[in-house]
Motif scaffolding. Structure first.
Motif, PDB file in Angstrom:
ATOM      1  N   VAL A   8       0.764  -1.425  -0.114  1.00 56.23           N
ATOM      2  CA  VAL A   8       0.035  -0.074  -0.033  1.00 56.23           C
ATOM      3  C   VAL A   8       0.821   1.221   0.013  1.00 56.23           C
ATOM      4  CG1 VAL A   8      -1.825   1.265   1.297  1.00 56.23           C
ATOM      5  CG2 VAL A   8      -1.614  -1.170   1.335  1.00 56.23           C
ATOM      6  N   THR A   9       0.718   1.911  -0.824  1.00 56.65           N
ATOM      7  CA  THR A   9       1.404   3.269  -1.073  1.00 56.65           C
ATOM      8  C   THR A   9       0.679   4.395  -0.453  1.00 56.65           C
ATOM      9  OG1 THR A   9       2.623   2.342  -2.978  1.00 56.65           O
ATOM     10  CG2 THR A   9       2.906   4.675  -2.637  1.00 56.65           C
ATOM     11  N   LEU A  10       1.165   5.052   0.636  1.00 59.17           N
ATOM     12  CA  LEU A  10       0.559   6.321   0.954  1.00 59.17           C
ATOM     13  C   LEU A  10       1.099   7.754   0.674  1.00 59.17           C
ATOM     14  CD1 LEU A  10       0.447   5.168   4.982  1.00 59.17           C
ATOM     15  CD2 LEU A  10      -1.152   4.712   3.247  1.00 59.17           C
ATOM     16  N   ILE A  55       5.330  -4.602   7.528  1.00 61.19           N
ATOM     17  CA  ILE A  55       6.508  -3.682   7.301  1.00 61.19           C
ATOM     18  C   ILE A  55       6.167  -2.307   6.857  1.00 61.19           C
ATOM     19  CG2 ILE A  55       8.376  -3.674   5.749  1.00 61.19           C
ATOM     20  CD1 ILE A  55       8.357  -6.373   5.238  1.00 61.19           C
ATOM     21  N   TYR A  56       6.727  -1.240   7.419  1.00 56.15           N
ATOM     22  CA  TYR A  56       6.428  -0.021   7.261  1.00 56.15           C
ATOM     23  C   TYR A  56       7.842   0.812   6.923  1.00 56.15           C
ATOM     24  CZ  TYR A  56       5.604   4.795   8.022  1.00 56.15           C
ATOM     25  OH  TYR A  56       5.311   6.456   7.966  1.00 56.15           O
ATOM     26  N   THR A  57       7.545   1.582   5.981  1.00 52.21           N
ATOM     27  CA  THR A  57       8.993   2.065   5.483  1.00 52.21           C
ATOM     28  C   THR A  57       8.658   3.816   5.231  1.00 52.21           C
ATOM     29  OG1 THR A  57      10.925   2.350   4.202  1.00 52.21           O
ATOM     30  CG2 THR A  57       8.865   1.329   3.248  1.00 52.21           C
ATOM     31  N   SER A  58       9.389   4.704   5.577  1.00 52.13           N
ATOM     32  CA  SER A  58       8.934   5.964   5.091  1.00 52.13           C
ATOM     33  C   SER A  58      10.143   6.731   4.358  1.00 52.13           C
ATOM     34  CB  SER A  58       8.982   6.892   6.798  1.00 52.13           C
ATOM     35  OG  SER A  58       8.817   8.147   6.441  1.00 52.13           O
ATOM     36  N   HIS A  59       9.501   7.460   3.209  1.00 47.96           N
ATOM     37  CA  HIS A  59      10.323   8.148   2.261  1.00 47.96           C
ATOM     38  C   HIS A  59       9.541   9.560   2.030  1.00 47.96           C
ATOM     39  CE1 HIS A  59      12.526   4.495   1.503  1.00 47.96           C
ATOM     40  NE2 HIS A  59      11.494   3.882   1.792  1.00 47.96           N
ATOM     41  N   PRO A  60       9.849  10.482   3.000  1.00 51.03           N
ATOM     42  CA  PRO A  60       9.236  12.040   2.748  1.00 51.03           C
ATOM     43  C   PRO A  60       9.751  12.453   1.786  1.00 51.03           C
ATOM     44  CG  PRO A  60      10.854  11.875   4.503  1.00 51.03           C
ATOM     45  CD  PRO A  60      10.841  10.191   4.256  1.00 51.03           C
ATOM     46  N   GLU A  61      10.896  12.159   0.865  1.00 51.21           N
ATOM     47  CA  GLU A  61      11.183  12.891  -0.321  1.00 51.21           C
ATOM     48  C   GLU A  61      10.260  12.486  -1.563  1.00 51.21           C
ATOM     49  OE1 GLU A  61      13.667   8.943  -0.020  1.00 51.21           O
ATOM     50  OE2 GLU A  61      12.674  10.219   1.249  1.00 51.21           O
ATOM     51  N   ASN A  62       9.296  11.370  -1.136  1.00 46.71           N
ATOM     52  CA  ASN A  62       8.443  11.014  -2.437  1.00 46.71           C
ATOM     53  C   ASN A  62       8.963  10.706  -3.624  1.00 46.71           C
ATOM     54  OD1 ASN A  62       5.879  10.677  -3.640  1.00 46.71           O
ATOM     55  ND2 ASN A  62       5.374  12.513  -3.924  1.00 46.71           N
ATOM     56  N   LYS A  63       9.414   9.360  -3.386  1.00 46.88           N
ATOM     57  CA  LYS A  63       9.841   8.665  -4.554  1.00 46.88           C
ATOM     58  C   LYS A  63       9.112   8.138  -5.709  1.00 46.88           C
ATOM     59  CE  LYS A  63      14.147   7.025  -2.425  1.00 46.88           C
ATOM     60  NZ  LYS A  63      14.942   5.810  -2.088  1.00 46.88           N
ATOM     61  N   GLY A  64       7.899   8.201  -5.216  1.00 43.68           N
ATOM     62  CA  GLY A  64       6.587   7.730  -6.254  1.00 43.68           C
ATOM     63  C   GLY A  64       6.356   6.386  -5.909  1.00 43.68           C
ATOM     64  N   ILE A  65       5.331   5.684  -6.967  1.00 46.50           N
ATOM     65  CA  ILE A  65       4.969   4.211  -6.586  1.00 46.50           C
ATOM     66  C   ILE A  65       5.965   3.229  -7.026  1.00 46.50           C
ATOM     67  CG2 ILE A  65       2.744   5.075  -6.333  1.00 46.50           C
ATOM     68  CD1 ILE A  65       2.244   3.937  -9.533  1.00 46.50           C
ATOM     69  N   CYS A  66       6.711   3.681  -8.208  1.00 42.74           N
ATOM     70  CA  CYS A  66       7.595   2.693  -8.832  1.00 42.74           C
ATOM     71  C   CYS A  66       8.665   2.260  -7.804  1.00 42.74           C
ATOM     72  CB  CYS A  66       8.324   3.341 -10.072  1.00 42.74           C
ATOM     73  SG  CYS A  66       9.197   1.991 -10.826  1.00 42.74           S
TER      74      CYS A  66
END
Length: 274
Positions: A8-10, A55-66
């Motif tokens: 799931v991409t948030l 599993i949760y991983t955070s990427h505030p730089e917003n790399k997109g869905i790919c």
């Protein structure tokens, strides 16, 4: 029971606010699936309780869905999942849908997809034997099919080994038109699809183009221009015709004048081969 991983991409939303959160958490806690939450929001979601199946991983730089999908593919492979299910944060899944993937006979298919509705119109899957337009494309009935299709990412389930065989998800499409590329690539594989009877609802931004921001439209333009000029070359000339008609419609009907200028600029660049 089939071994499933769900990603799931948030984006700017907590997982607890998504319509499928309770169902997916319950299934993960019952050891029915691996839940991978990839968060592109600016703030970390500290409410999520992780464990061996969450599993949760955070990427505030917003790399997109790919990037989210490739991360999930790696985890699915490492942890022994056979299928990867792609979900947007605004797609609501049902018990029927999840049960069909967990307990259904899905071996031997190169993808399993539900019927997706947006604004009471079926938007996925669509036949991909010609240029795809929401206003002039043919939907396909449930059941097994060997016809070429295009389906949106959200709700699609693809075998992990098939995704690995095509090299994972194409990083050239960080967000828009990744689904077109994926099913264009799957259409080249000699196995059937399975279209579920299950119906899900999804909000698709291209169904309200006049309300679209210039930033989002720029992303869509870049994705579709790349897709038709570098991959689906058979429909490249049709794409240019549709882009010309779209530009004219935007000029005549849309208040945001920037949209038609963006379409026209892309059309000119394509004609010049840039």
């Amino acid at each position: 029971m089939n071994k499933l991983a769900v990603v799931v991409t948030l984006y700017q939303k907590k997982f607890s606010e998504t319509p499928s959160a309770d169902l997916l958490i319950t299934a993960a806690e019952k050891n029915e699936l691996l839940l991978i939450i990839y968060d592109n929001s600016q703030e970390t979601d500290n409410e999520i309780q992780t464990n061996k199946n969450i599993i949760y991983t955070s990427h505030p730089e917003n790399k997109g869905i790919c990037s989210a999908y490739n991360f999930a593919l790696q985890k699915a492979s490492e942890l022994g999942a056979d299928w990867l299910i792609l979900l947007d944060h605004d797609t609501k899944v049902s018990d029927e849908y999840l049960s069909a993937l967990l307990r259904g006979k899905i071996d031997g298919f190169k993808a399993v997809v539900p019927q997706i509705f947006g604004q009471d119109t079926i938007i996925s899957p669509l036949l991909a034997d010609r240029y795809i337009s929401l206003n002039d494309s043919q939907s396909i009935q449930s059941g097994q099919t060997e016809k070429p299709i295009m389906a949106i990412n959200s709700g699609s389930a693809v075998p992990v080994d098939i995704l690995q065989s095509v090299g994972g998800f194409n990083e050239a499409f960080p967000l828009d038109f990744l689904d077109h590329w994926l099913f264009w690539r799957l259409n080249q594989i000699g196995q059937p699809y399975l279209i579920l009877e299950t119906q899900l609802k999804h909000s698709l931004s291209v169904q309200t183009p006049s309300a679209m921001s210039t930033t989002r439209y720029a992303s869509i333009l870049a994705g579709e221009a790349l897709y038709y000029s570098q991959y689906n070359l058979d429909e490249f000339s049709n794409y240019r015709k549709h882009l010309m008609l779209r530009s004219a419609k935007q000029f005549l009907k849309f208040k945001n004048r920037q949209l038609w200028r963006m379409s026209l600029k892309t059309l000119i660049q394509l004609r010049r081969g840039k």
